[in-house]
Design an enzyme around this catalytic site. Structure first.
Site, PDB file in Angstrom:
ATOM      1  N   ASP A 158       0.705  -1.273  -0.068  1.00  0.00           N
ATOM      2  CA  ASP A 158      -0.202  -0.088   0.104  1.00  0.00           C
ATOM      3  C   ASP A 158       1.096   1.309   0.056  1.00  0.00           C
ATOM      4  O   ASP A 158       0.773   2.282   0.865  1.00  0.00           O
ATOM      5  CB  ASP A 158      -0.955   0.094   1.302  1.00  0.00           C
ATOM      6  N   GLU A 407       3.553  -7.962   7.187  1.00  0.00           N
ATOM      7  CA  GLU A 407       2.352  -8.704   6.869  1.00  0.00           C
ATOM      8  C   GLU A 407       2.312  -9.805   5.725  1.00  0.00           C
ATOM      9  O   GLU A 407       1.777  -9.945   4.923  1.00  0.00           O
ATOM     10  CB  GLU A 407       1.217  -7.719   6.708  1.00  0.00           C
ATOM     11  N   TYR A 462      -6.380  -3.254  12.920  1.00  0.00           N
ATOM     12  CA  TYR A 462      -7.268  -2.226  12.307  1.00  0.00           C
ATOM     13  C   TYR A 462      -8.765  -2.403  13.026  1.00  0.00           C
ATOM     14  O   TYR A 462      -9.692  -2.209  12.480  1.00  0.00           O
ATOM     15  CB  TYR A 462      -7.285  -2.122  10.858  1.00  0.00           C
ATOM     16  N   GLU A 497       1.076  -1.526  14.080  1.00  0.00           N
ATOM     17  CA  GLU A 497       0.313  -0.489  13.499  1.00  0.00           C
ATOM     18  C   GLU A 497      -1.053  -0.643  13.929  1.00  0.00           C
ATOM     19  O   GLU A 497      -1.460  -1.778  14.246  1.00  0.00           O
ATOM     20  CB  GLU A 497       0.231  -1.010  11.863  1.00  0.00           C
TER      21      GLU A 497
HETATM   22  C1  BDP Z   1      -1.275  -2.418   6.811  1.00  0.00           C
HETATM   23  C2  BDP Z   1      -0.024  -2.225   5.889  1.00  0.00           C
HETATM   24  C3  BDP Z   1       0.167  -0.911   5.740  1.00  0.00           C
HETATM   25  C4  BDP Z   1      -1.030  -0.199   5.159  1.00  0.00           C
HETATM   26  C5  BDP Z   1      -2.049  -0.252   6.169  1.00  0.00           C
HETATM   27  C6  BDP Z   1      -3.232   0.379   5.829  1.00  0.00           C
HETATM   28  O1  BDP Z   1       0.929  -2.919   6.550  1.00  0.00           O
HETATM   29  O2  BDP Z   1       1.235  -0.593   4.628  1.00  0.00           O
HETATM   30  O3  BDP Z   1      -0.805   1.135   4.745  1.00  0.00           O
HETATM   31  O4  BDP Z   1      -2.343  -1.456   6.551  1.00  0.00           O
HETATM   32  O5  BDP Z   1      -4.119  -0.212   5.019  1.00  0.00           O
HETATM   33  O6  BDP Z   1      -1.987  -3.442   6.134  1.00  0.00           O
HETATM   34  O7  BDP Z   1      -3.540   1.592   6.025  1.00  0.00           O
END
Ligand code: BDP
Length: 585
Positions: A158, A407, A462, A497
Site C-alpha cells: 500500500d 504482513e 485495524y 500498526e
Molecule cells: C497495513 C499495511 C500498511 C498499510 C495499512 C493500511 O502494513 O502498509 O498502509 O495496512 O491499510 O496492512 O493503511
C-alpha cells in the site's frame, strides 16, 4: 558495508544534482547501448529523487521498465595512486552502471547501497561519463513482489512504487590497502562499557582501534583486527540521549597510518526478557510511528530538510521510536536517530507477500508461495535483502530490532517453510538483536504461525477501521480479547500498526470514520486497551504522515492515516498523542 567519508586518508565527492534522464518505454536502450553516448532526447532530472512526480507527465509517473540516468564527472586530480569507488546509496529497484563504455556494477534491491571499484576505469583529472539504467519492475522474484501484465505494474503493498536514484551517489577514494569493514558489538556491565570490534582490511598492515569520548578524549585502545575496548564510567547511549563515542580504526605500517576510518559508536544493550523489551537492562516502551520515506515532489528521494523537520515533529509529539516501514530508510535517517537517541525497528523491503490479503483488497487470485509465485528464488532475494540490511545497519545503536517482513501470509506450512530459514539467517548474521515480523489481522492469535519464530510479537491491527468500522465499542472488545490471547505467549508485544484514515478538515461531533475526531477517538480507544495489558510494550501508530499509494477507491489522494498530513501539518490526533506520549516520557 562502510559509508564513504572524508578523513586523513579518504575523500569523497557527492554526485548529486541535475543528471540527464530518459525513459525507455520500448526497452531498447540496453540493446542499443545507450551508455555509449549522451542519452537520446534527455531531460533533466534531480538526484536524489524519485523521477515519478518531477514532471507534469503521466507517462513518467506511471512508467514501467527502464529509466536511464547519466552524468559527467571529473575525477579529482589529487586521487592519483588511490583506489576510486563509485557508490549508489540506493537505486530502486535494480540497476546496471557503466563508467564510459564499461559495465561496472549491477544490483538488485531498491533500498540498500552498492558500489564498484572503478580505479582501472578512470584517470584522476579526467572526465568520465556515468550511466545508470534503473528498472522499477516488481516481479515474483523481487523484494517486494509484483506482477507486470501488458505493460502495467501491479503490486500488493500500500504505497506508491516510486523509483529512481533515491539517495546520494558518490565517487570516493581510499588508499589501495584499506579498511573495508567494521563491526562493533557494544556491552554494558554496571558502569563499565565494552565495545567488541572487528576490522576487515584489504591489503597488508597492522590494525588498531582507538576509542574517543564525545569530547575527543581517548578512553580505550587496542591493537589487532579484533578485540574488546573497555570503557570505565561509561556514558551509555539511551533512548532520548544519543551519546556517541568515536571509534577510529587504523591500518598502519610502522609509524605511517595507511588508512583510517571513523565510526560513531553508541554503547547500549538490547534484550528481550520474558514479556519485556530491555534497553540497557531497563524496560523500554516504544511510542511512535510506522514511517514511510514519502514527501511531495521528491517522492522517496532523501532530503535533509525533511529529515530535520520530521525529527523535530517526532520530538514535538513525544515519540521515542519508529519503524522503517516498509524498507530500509536512508542511512542519513539512521545516523540522525543515533545522534538523537531515537529507537528504530529496521525493516527489510519484504512487504506484500500475502495473496490472501491481496485477494480481498485487489480481487487477485494467486497463491502466495508456489513455483509460479513466491518461490525459492524469491526467498534467496529476500535473504540477500536481509544480508544487505544487516551489513549496512549492524553498527547503529538506534537499531534495536530487525523486522524481516511486513504482513506476510503467516498461517500456512508454506509460510513457515519460507520464513524459518530467514529467521535463522538473521540471527546468524546478528546474534545481538531480536528479530520479528509484523503480523496481519487475517492471521490472528491461534492462526498465525510466524510470531512463534520471532522474539517480539509485532501486530498490525485495524479494529475500528477495516473491522468494526465506525463501531469503537465492538472494536475495543475485539482488540482486548486478541491482545490478551497474545499476551499469553509470554513475549513482548509491539502493536506495530494501528490507525484510521482522516481527511484533514473533516470534523464531526459524532464518531464518523474519515473525520479527524474519529481518528483521535480510535487511537484513544487503543490506548485504553494497551494500558490494561502489561505485555504491550510498544505502540506505533500507522502512520506518521499521509503518503502516496497506487490508485484505489479506498485511497483519497493516497493513504490518509497520517497523524500529520503529507506536508506535515498536525491533524487533531497529533495533539492527543502529544499529551499521552509526553506523559509516558
Ligand atoms: C497495513 C499495511 C500498511 C498499510 C495499512 C493500511 O502494513 O502498509 O498502509 O495496512 O491499510 O496492512 O493503511
Amino acid at each position: 558495508m562502510l559509508r564513504p567519508q572524508d578523513g586523513p586518508t579518504r575523500e569523497r565527492k557527492k554526485l548529486d544534482g541535475l543528471w540527464r534522464f530518459a525513459l525507455d518505454p520500448g526497452g531498447t536502450g540496453r540493446g542499443d547501448g545507450w551508455w555509449r553516448e549522451p542519452l537520446p532526447d534527455a531531460r533533466e532530472v534531480a538526484v536524489p529523487a524519485s523521477y515519478n512526480d518531477l514532471f507534469a507527465d503521466a507517462a513518467v509517473r506511471d512508467h514501467v521498465g527502464d529509466a536511464w540516468y547519466q552524468t559527467d564527472v571529473v575525477v579529482p586530480r589529487g586521487w592519483a595512486g588511490q583506489r576510486v569507488v563509485l557508490r549508489f546509496d540506493a537505486a530502486t529497484h535494480r540497476a546496471v552502471v557503466w563508467v564510459d563504455d564499461v559495465e561496472v556494477a549491477a544490483h538488485e534491491g531498491g533500498y540498500t547501497p552498492f558500489e564498484a571499484d572503478v580505479t582501472t576505469h578512470v584517470r584522476p583529472g579526467r572526465q568520465v561519463r556515468i550511466t545508470v539504467v534503473v528498472d522499477n519492475r516488481l516481479t515474483w522474484q523481487s523484494i517486494p513482489p509484483g506482477v507486470v501484465t501488458d505493460g502495467r505494474q501491479t503490486y500488493f503493498h500500500d504505497f506508491f512504487n516510486y523509483a529512481g536514484l533515491h539517495r546520494s551517489v558518490w565517487l570516493y577514494s581510499t588508499p589501495l590497502a584499506h579498511i573495508d569493514d567494521l563491526t562493533v558489538v557494544p556491552g554494558l556491565e554496571g558502569t563499565t562499557g565494552t565495545v567488541g570490534y572487528r576490522i576487515g582490511t584489504s591489503g597488508g598492515g597492522e590494525v588498531r582501534a582507538v576509542l574517543l569520548d564525545a569530547g575527543g578524549t581517548e578512553v580505550a585502545r587496542s591493537d589487532g583486527a579484533e578485540g574488546v575496548l573497555t570503557v570505565e564510567e561509561v556514558h551509555p547511549w539511551r533512548p532520548g540521549e544519543g551519546y556517541l563515542y568515536d571509534l577510529r580504526a587504523e591500518l598502519t605500517d610502522g609509524n605511517e597510518v595507511i588508512d583510517s576510518y571513523r565510526l560513531p559508536v553508541g554503547i547500549r544493550t538490547v534484550e528481550v526478557r520474558g514479556a519485556q523489551f530491555l534497553i540497557n537492562g531497563e524496560p523500554f516502551r516504544f511510542t511512535g510511528f510506522g514511517k514511510h520515506e514519502d514527501i511531495p515532489v521528491r517522492g522517496k528521494g532523501h532530503d535533509d530538510a525533511w529529515l530535520v523537520h520530521d525529527g523535530a515533529l517526532m520530538e514535538w509529539i513525544g515519540a521515542n521510536s519508529f519503524r522503517t516501514a516498509h524498507y530500509p530508510h536512508a542511512e542519513e535517517v539512521l545516523d540522525y536517530a543515533d545522534r538523537h537517541g531515537i529507537v528504530v525497528i529496521d525493516e527489510a523491503a519484504a512487504v506484500g507477500q500475502n495473496m490472501k490479503l491481496a485477494a480481498v483488497v485487489m480481487g487477485t487470485q494467486y497463491e502466495t508461495f508456489s513455483p509460479e509465485t513466491i518461490d525459492e528464488r524469491s526467498r534467496e532475494a529476500h535473504a540477500q535483502a536481509v544480508r544487505e540490511l544487516i551489513a549496512r545497519d549492524k553498527n547503529h545503536p538506534s537499531v534495536v530490532l530487525w523486522s524481516i517482513a511486513n504482513e506476510p501470509e503467516s498461517d500456512s506450512d508454506a509460510a513457515v517453510d519460507y520464513f524459518e530459514p530467514l529467521f535463522a539467517l538473521t540471527r546468524g548474521l546478528d546474534p545481538t538483536r531480536p528479530v520479528a515480523s509484523a503480523n496481519m489481522m487475517f492471521a490472528p492469535h491461534g492462526r498465525d504461525r510466524l510470531q512463534a519464530l520471532g522474539d517480539v510479537v509485532m501486530l498490525n491491527r485495524y479494529y475500528g477501521w477495516y473491522a468494526f468500522p465506525g463501531d469503537l465499542d465492538g472494536a475495543e472488545r475485539a482488540l482486548q480479547a486478541e491482545l490478551e490471547a497474545w499476551a499469553g505467549e509470554g513475549k513482548p508485544i509491539v502493536v506495530s500498526e494501528f490507525g484510521a484514515d482522516a481527511m484533514p478538515g473533516v470534523r464531526s461531533v459524532t464518531p464518523q470514520p474519515w473525520s479527524e475526531e474519529y481518528q483521535a477517538e480510535f487511537l484513544a480507544m487503543y490506548h485504553r486497551v494497551f494500558d490494561r495489558i502489561d505485555a504491550v510494550v510498544g505502540e506505533h501508530v500507522w502512520s506518521f504522515a499521509d503518503f502516496a499509494t497506487s490508485a484505489a477507491i479506498g485511497r483519497v489522494d493516497g493513504n490518509r492515516k497520517g497523524v500529520f498530513t503529507r506536508d506535515r501539518r498536525p491533524k487533531a490526533a497529533a495533539f492527543l498523542l502529544r499529551s499521552r506520549w509526553r506523559k509516558l516520557g
